[in-house]
Design an enzyme around this catalytic site. Structure first.
Site, mmCIF file in Angstrom:
data_model
loop_
_atom_site.group_PDB
_atom_site.id
_atom_site.type_symbol
_atom_site.label_atom_id
_atom_site.label_comp_id
_atom_site.label_asym_id
_atom_site.label_seq_id
_atom_site.Cartn_x
_atom_site.Cartn_y
_atom_site.Cartn_z
ATOM 1 N N GLU A 1 -62.819 35.624 -8.518
ATOM 2 C CA GLU A 1 -63.269 36.994 -8.234
ATOM 3 C C GLU A 1 -64.189 37.461 -9.352
ATOM 4 O O GLU A 1 -64.005 37.055 -10.500
ATOM 5 C CB GLU A 1 -62.071 37.969 -8.242
ATOM 6 C CG GLU A 1 -60.999 37.664 -7.247
ATOM 7 C CD GLU A 1 -59.725 38.484 -7.538
ATOM 8 O OE1 GLU A 1 -59.813 39.537 -8.217
ATOM 9 O OE2 GLU A 1 -58.669 38.043 -7.095
ATOM 10 N N TYR B 1 -57.403 44.798 -7.125
ATOM 11 C CA TYR B 1 -57.286 43.339 -7.117
ATOM 12 C C TYR B 1 -55.864 42.799 -7.228
ATOM 13 O O TYR B 1 -55.673 41.593 -7.286
ATOM 14 C CB TYR B 1 -58.154 42.723 -8.212
ATOM 15 C CG TYR B 1 -57.919 43.288 -9.601
ATOM 16 C CD1 TYR B 1 -56.744 43.031 -10.274
ATOM 17 C CD2 TYR B 1 -58.872 44.091 -10.214
ATOM 18 C CE1 TYR B 1 -56.509 43.556 -11.526
ATOM 19 C CE2 TYR B 1 -58.657 44.617 -11.472
ATOM 20 C CZ TYR B 1 -57.476 44.342 -12.125
ATOM 21 O OH TYR B 1 -57.252 44.878 -13.354
ATOM 22 N N LYS C 1 -65.344 39.614 -12.352
ATOM 23 C CA LYS C 1 -64.613 40.407 -13.330
ATOM 24 C C LYS C 1 -65.400 41.692 -13.539
ATOM 25 O O LYS C 1 -66.464 41.696 -14.168
ATOM 26 C CB LYS C 1 -64.476 39.639 -14.644
ATOM 27 C CG LYS C 1 -63.643 40.383 -15.667
ATOM 28 C CD LYS C 1 -63.264 39.448 -16.809
ATOM 29 C CE LYS C 1 -62.332 40.084 -17.810
ATOM 30 N NZ LYS C 1 -62.822 41.288 -18.427
ATOM 31 N N CYS D 1 -83.541 55.666 -51.520
ATOM 32 C CA CYS D 1 -83.124 56.065 -50.173
ATOM 33 C C CYS D 1 -84.306 56.677 -49.422
ATOM 34 O O CYS D 1 -84.958 57.584 -49.937
ATOM 35 C CB CYS D 1 -81.982 57.071 -50.272
ATOM 36 S SG CYS D 1 -81.597 57.844 -48.693
ATOM 37 N N CYS E 1 -76.949 54.388 -50.463
ATOM 38 C CA CYS E 1 -77.654 55.482 -51.130
ATOM 39 C C CYS E 1 -76.661 56.197 -52.039
ATOM 40 O O CYS E 1 -75.528 56.461 -51.639
ATOM 41 C CB CYS E 1 -78.195 56.442 -50.080
ATOM 42 S SG CYS E 1 -78.523 58.096 -50.698
ATOM 43 N N LYS F 1 -66.249 33.887 -19.099
ATOM 44 C CA LYS F 1 -67.245 34.854 -19.574
ATOM 45 C C LYS F 1 -68.633 34.245 -19.460
ATOM 46 O O LYS F 1 -68.842 33.108 -19.887
ATOM 47 C CB LYS F 1 -66.969 35.228 -21.036
ATOM 48 C CG LYS F 1 -65.714 36.062 -21.225
ATOM 49 C CD LYS F 1 -65.878 37.417 -20.552
ATOM 50 C CE LYS F 1 -64.772 38.380 -20.935
ATOM 51 N NZ LYS F 1 -64.980 39.085 -22.154
ATOM 52 N N ASP G 1 -66.654 45.079 -14.876
ATOM 53 C CA ASP G 1 -66.672 45.608 -16.234
ATOM 54 C C ASP G 1 -66.418 47.111 -16.216
ATOM 55 O O ASP G 1 -67.335 47.916 -16.303
ATOM 56 C CB ASP G 1 -68.028 45.303 -16.877
ATOM 57 C CG ASP G 1 -67.948 45.378 -18.388
ATOM 58 O OD1 ASP G 1 -66.831 45.480 -18.920
ATOM 59 O OD2 ASP G 1 -69.004 45.352 -19.029
ATOM 60 N N CYS H 1 -77.854 63.918 -50.013
ATOM 61 C CA CYS H 1 -78.740 63.161 -49.123
ATOM 62 C C CYS H 1 -78.682 63.760 -47.717
ATOM 63 O O CYS H 1 -77.626 63.772 -47.087
ATOM 64 C CB CYS H 1 -78.314 61.699 -49.078
ATOM 65 S SG CYS H 1 -79.231 60.748 -47.861
ATOM 66 N N CYS I 1 -83.591 60.621 -49.068
ATOM 67 C CA CYS I 1 -83.501 61.592 -50.161
ATOM 68 C C CYS I 1 -84.096 61.080 -51.473
ATOM 69 O O CYS I 1 -84.157 61.817 -52.450
ATOM 70 C CB CYS I 1 -82.048 62.008 -50.389
ATOM 71 S SG CYS I 1 -81.033 60.695 -51.084
HETATM 72 S S1 IVH Z 1 -56.646 40.290 -12.899
HETATM 73 C C1 IVH Z 1 -54.300 40.356 -16.789
HETATM 74 N N1 IVH Z 1 -58.926 40.619 -11.690
HETATM 75 O O1 IVH Z 1 -60.121 42.436 -16.839
HETATM 76 C C2 IVH Z 1 -53.813 40.943 -15.530
HETATM 77 N N2 IVH Z 1 -58.648 41.639 -13.810
HETATM 78 O O2 IVH Z 1 -59.285 41.144 -19.520
HETATM 79 C C3 IVH Z 1 -54.555 40.444 -14.334
HETATM 80 N N3 IVH Z 1 -60.581 42.938 -14.556
HETATM 81 O O3 IVH Z 1 -57.372 44.336 -17.796
HETATM 82 C C4 IVH Z 1 -55.918 40.961 -14.308
HETATM 83 N N4 IVH Z 1 -61.838 42.553 -12.806
HETATM 84 O O4 IVH Z 1 -59.043 45.418 -16.287
HETATM 85 C C5 IVH Z 1 -58.210 40.894 -12.786
HETATM 86 N N5 IVH Z 1 -60.875 40.823 -10.470
HETATM 87 C C6 IVH Z 1 -60.168 41.106 -11.562
HETATM 88 C C7 IVH Z 1 -60.674 41.911 -12.607
HETATM 89 C C8 IVH Z 1 -59.881 42.152 -13.719
HETATM 90 C C9 IVH Z 1 -61.765 43.169 -13.973
HETATM 91 C C10 IVH Z 1 -60.186 43.440 -15.888
HETATM 92 C C11 IVH Z 1 -58.835 44.099 -15.907
HETATM 93 C C12 IVH Z 1 -58.058 43.430 -17.015
HETATM 94 C C13 IVH Z 1 -59.135 42.767 -17.777
HETATM 95 C C14 IVH Z 1 -58.571 41.523 -18.411
#
Ligand code: IVH
Length: 670
Positions: A115, A225, A117, A408, A426, A314, A119, A432, A411
C-alpha cells in the site's frame, strides 16, 4: 407553513442521509451525481431546520462538519493498542531480508499487500452503533489527543457507517492534498506567517487546531488502512480488511496491491517511479508491505517499536543538479551563523528549490563548495534541501571560494568559533538585531508562547517601527500602536493584541522554553517547571542544584545560570512579570499521587523499564526524580550494575528499591 417537531425530525434524518451519501460520492468515490448547487440547497435546508429545532442536532449531522465550538484543550485518550511505527527498508535487498525473517518466524511462505505510505499523521477512530464517536491522534503511541471535533470536519470521514456496527475501531492517515498545501502556504506567506515545511506538518498543524473551524477550512483528506477491532465477523486478511472498510463507507487507498510472494512485491515497488508518485494528488513517502494473512500477523507480533509483519519501503531521496549563485549567512537566535547556498531554481521532488543548507563552515570546506559551482542537491526526508556534492568536472575556473565573515553581517560584532564547536557565533548577544529578532520570533512561536499571528514578518515590522525592542515589550502594545502599520486594520490589530494577552496564561513550562535560554529545549523547560514551580525559584537556583535534575547536565546548568546573570535578560523578565505574564506553575494533580512529595534517585539498569519510563511513572505518580543522592532523597531505585549512587545511598542509609519494589509503591502498596 409551520413544521411540527416530528416532521422536522423525519426530514432531518432524510437530509442527513442524502447529504452524507453525496459527500461519500464526492469525497470518497470521486463520482458525484448532483451539482454543487443542489448539494448546497440540501445543506441549507438542513441548517435552517436545525436552527429552528436546535435540540434535534446530532453529533453525526453533516452540519457538524463545519466545525463546532472550540475546545479549551485536547483531552487525553488512551489507545486500546499502542500505535506503533514501522521499521524502514531502503533497498530491495532489505525487502528480501524482511521476507526471510517472516518465513522463518511464521514457518511458511507469506503473501503480502503493498500500500502507499501516506505522508500524513495517523489517527485512531472509534465508531459505536455505526456513529463516529471518538478520534485521536497518535500522541506518544499510548496516549493521544482527542481531536474528535476536528476530525468531524474531514469530509471523507464517514460520520455514520453504512451499517450500524456495534463497535468498530480503525486506524488511518489524515493528510493534506498537495494542492491544498500549496494554497495554504501561499496564504500564510501573504499574511507574513511562517509556512509549513511539508504537507505532513501542515496536516498535523491543522488537525491539532483548538478551533475546529480552522481545521474545517484546511481541506484535509483521509485513508483508512487497519481494522483494530470490530464486533462483526473479523476479516481474515489485510485485503479483506480493506474491502470491509470500503464497504462500510471509508476511503481506502485505491493503489493497494495483493502480491503472492516477495518477487511480486519487488515488481510492485518498481512500478512506483518518481513520475507516478509526483502525479498523485497527495504525498507518499514510501510503500508499506504487510503480511496479508491477519492470523500470521498475530503470530509474528511486534517488537516494542514496530510490528514484525510489516515494513516501510522508503523511496530514495530525489536529487537534482543546479548551480550555486551565492552563499549567504543568516544569524540565528543564539547567534549561530548558518551559511545557505542560493541556487539557480530547479524542480525537485515536486517543488521549486532555490536555496539549500550548507550547515556550517566545516561542511563547506569538506565538500569544497564554491560560489559558481555546479552541485547535486537532495531533499532528505523532505526538509530543507541540502548540497550533496560538487561536480568538479563542471568547474570553469571562475568559481570563488566562500570565506566566513569575521564580523556579524547583522551587527558587525566579532564572530567566534568556540572550542569543540562546528558553529561560528556572533558575540553581539542582545545588541545584535538579528539575534533579537530571532529570539522574539522564537518567543512567539507555537511550541513557546504560541502567539497566533505574530510571525517573522510582523516581528520585523514591530522592530523596524521601534515599537518593541524585546519580547517583554510585546505586552505593552496597544491597538492604536498597530493601526498606522502596513498590513494592520482594526480587526487584525485587535486580534494580535488579544493573542498576546492570551499568551500570558500559557504557563511556566512554555515561558521557560520561550525565553530561549541556550540548550533549554522543551524537555529541559518541563523539568525545570516541574521541579521549581516558579520562575523566581529557577532564577535563584545555583549550578549544583540545577545539575541534580534529570535532563540537566553541567552544560545546560551553566547556560541557565549565564542567562539569569545577564542584566539585560533580567530587564526583560521584569517587563514580563509587570505585565502579568504567569510565572508560577499551576497546582498540579500530580502532587496527590501515591508518591506525592517523594524524591527518587535511579541507578543501574532496571529489567523492565528504561530510565525514561521509570522517571515518567514516578513523576506521574507525584514523585520527583533527581540526579544525585543526598539526605533529602527518599528512595534509591537500584538496577543492574549500579553506580556510585548506590554506595552513597547505603552510606546515608536511604531505603533501596528494586523494580518490583518501585512498582509496589506506584500501586500504593507498602
Ligand atoms: S500500517 C505500525 N499502512 O506510517 C502500525 N501505516 O511509520 C501499522 N502510514 O504510524 C501501520 N500509510 O501513520 C500503515 N498504508 C499504511 C500507512 C501507514 C501511512 C503511517 C502510519 C504509521 C506510520 C508508520
Amino acid at each position: 407553513m409551520a413544521v411540527s417537531r416530528e416532521q422536522a425530525q423525519r426530514r432531518l434524518e432524510e437530509l442527513r442521509r442524502l447529504i452524507e451519501e453525496h459527500n461519500y460520492r464526492y469525497f470518497v468515490l470521486d463520482a458525484p451525481i448532483i451539482s454543487d448547487r443542489e448539494y448546497d440547497e440540501l445543506m441549507r435546508e438542513l441548517l435552517e431546520l436545525e436552527a429552528t429545532f436546535p435540540e434535534l442536532v446530532t453529533p453525526d449531522s453533516p452540519s457538524q462538519r463545519v466545525g463546532g465550538a472550540p475546545r479549551p484543550e485536547f483531552a487525553a485518550v488512551r489507545h486500546r493498542q499502542p500505535l506503533l511505527s514501522l521499521a524502514n527498508a531502503f533497498s530491495p535487498q532489505e525487502i528480501l531480508d524482511f521476507d526471510r525473517r517472516v518465513r522463518e518466524l511464521a514457518g511458511a511462505p507469506a503473501d503480502y499487500v503493498v500500500e502507499p505510505k501516506i505522508d500524513g499523521l495517523s489517527v485512531a477512530l472509534v465508531y459505536i452503533d455505526g456513529v463516529f464517536t471518538t478520534g485521536a491522534t497518535r500522541g506518544n503511541g499510548e496516549v493521544g489527543e482527542d481531536v474528535t471535533a476536528n476530525l468531524r470536519t474531514v469530509r471523507a470521514l464517514p460520520l455514520r457507517l453504512k451499517r450500524p456496527v456495534a463497535r468498530l475501531e480503525v486506524r488511518g492517515e489524515v493528510y493534506m492534498p498537495k494542492e491544498a498545501f500549496a494554497r495554504l502556504n501561499k496564504a500564510r506567506e501573504d499574511a507574513g506567517e511562517p509556512v509549513f515545511a511539508n504537507p505532513r506538518n501542515a496536516a498535523a498543524g491543522s488537525l491539532r487546531q483548538l478551533d475546529p473551524k480552522v481545521t474545517a477550512s484546511r481541506a484535509l483528506g483521509l485513508f483508512v488502512y487497519q481494522v483494530l477491532y470490530t464486533e462483526e465477523d473479523e476479516p481474515l486478511t489485510q485485503m479483506e480488511a480493506l474491502e470491509y472498510l470500503a464497504g462500510l463507507g471509508f476511503p481506502v487507498n485505491p493503489y493497494r496491491v495483493h502480491c503472492r510472494h516477495v518477487q511480486e512485491v519487488l515488481n510492485t515497488l518498481e512500478e512506483w517511479t518518481p513520475e507516478r508518485r509526483a502525479a498523485l494528488p497527495y504525498e507518499i513517502d514510501g510503500l508499506v508491505i504487510k503480511v496479508n494473512n491477519l492470523g500470521v500477523q498475530r503470530v509474528l507480533g511486534a517488537t516494542a517499536k514496530s510490528p514484525r509483519w510489516a515494513v516501510a519501503y522508503k523511496f530514495p531521496a530525489e536529487q537534482a543538479v543546479t548551480r550555486v549563485v551565492d552563499v549567504i549567512v543568516r544569524v540565528g537566535r543564539t547567534g549561530v551563523l548558518t551559511p545557505t547556498a542560493l541556487l539557480e531554481p530547479v524542480r525537485l521532488a515536486g517543488s521549486t528549490v532555490s536555496r539549500a543548507s550548507l550547515h556550517n563552515e566545516d561542511i563547506i570546506r569538506e565538500k569544497d563548495v564554491r560560489i559558481g559551482d555546479t552541485v547535486v542537491i537532495q531533499k532528505a526526508g523532505d526538509v530543507i534541501p541540502e548540497v550533496v556534492k560538487v561536480l568538479p568536472a563542471r568547474r570553469t575556473g571562475e568559481e570563488k571560494e566562500f570565506h566566513f565573515p569575521e564580523r556579524c553581517p547583522a551587527c558587525g560584532s566579532r564572530v567566534v568559533r568556540e572550542e569543540g564547536e562546528a558553529a561560528r557565533r556572533c558575540t553581539g548577544g542582545l545588541a545584535c538585531p538579528a539575534q533579537v529578532k530571532e529570539r522574539i520570533i522564537h518567543f512567539a512561536s507555537r511550541p513557546a508562547m504560541d502567539i497566533q499571528g505574530l510571525g517573522p514578518a510582523i516581528v520585523s515590522q514591530l522592530l523596524d517601527a521601534g515599537l518593541i525592542a524585546d519580547a517583554g515589550d510585546l505586552y505593552y502594545l496597544k491597538v492604536e500602536d498597530l493601526l498606522p502599520l502596513e498590513r494592520f486594520a482594526e480587526q487584525s490589530a485587535r486580534n494580535l493584541i488579544s493573542a498576546i494577552e492570551a499568551s500570558k496564561d500559557k504557563g511556566l513550562e512554555r515561558l521557560l522554553f520561550a525565553l530561549g535560554i541556550r540548550h533549554v529545549g522543551e524537555r529541559a523547560a518541563r523539568t525545570l517547571a516541574r521541579h521549581f514551580r516558579s520562575l523566581d525559584r529557577v532564577q535563584e537556583a545555583d549550578w549544583e542544584e540545577l545539575t541534580t535534575l534529570p535532563d540537566i547536565g553541567p552544560k545546560i546548568a551553566a547556560s541557565i545560570r549565564a542567562f539569569f546573570d545577564e542584566p539585560r535578560n533580567l530587564a526583560v523578565l521584569e517587563k514580563l512579570k509587570k505585565a502579568g505574564v504567569k510565572t508560577e506553575a499551576e497546582a498540579q494533580a500530580e502532587t496527590v499521587g501515591p508518591l506525592a512529595g517523594k524524591t527518587f534517585v535511579l541507578t543501574g539498569t532496571l529489567p523492565g523499564l528504561s530510565r525514561q519510563e521509570a522517571t515518567d511513572l514516578i513523576v506521574r505518580a507525584g514523585g520527583k526524580v533527581v540526579g544525585s543522592v543526598s539526605r533529602r532523597t527518599d528512595y534509591v531505585v537500584v538496577g543492574e550494575n549500579p553506580g556510585s549512587k548506590y554506595d552513597k545511598a547505603r552510606e546515608l542509609g536511604i531505603p533501596l528499591l528494586d523494580e518490583e519494589g518501585l512498582r509496589r509503591l506506584l500501586r500504593g502498596e507498602k
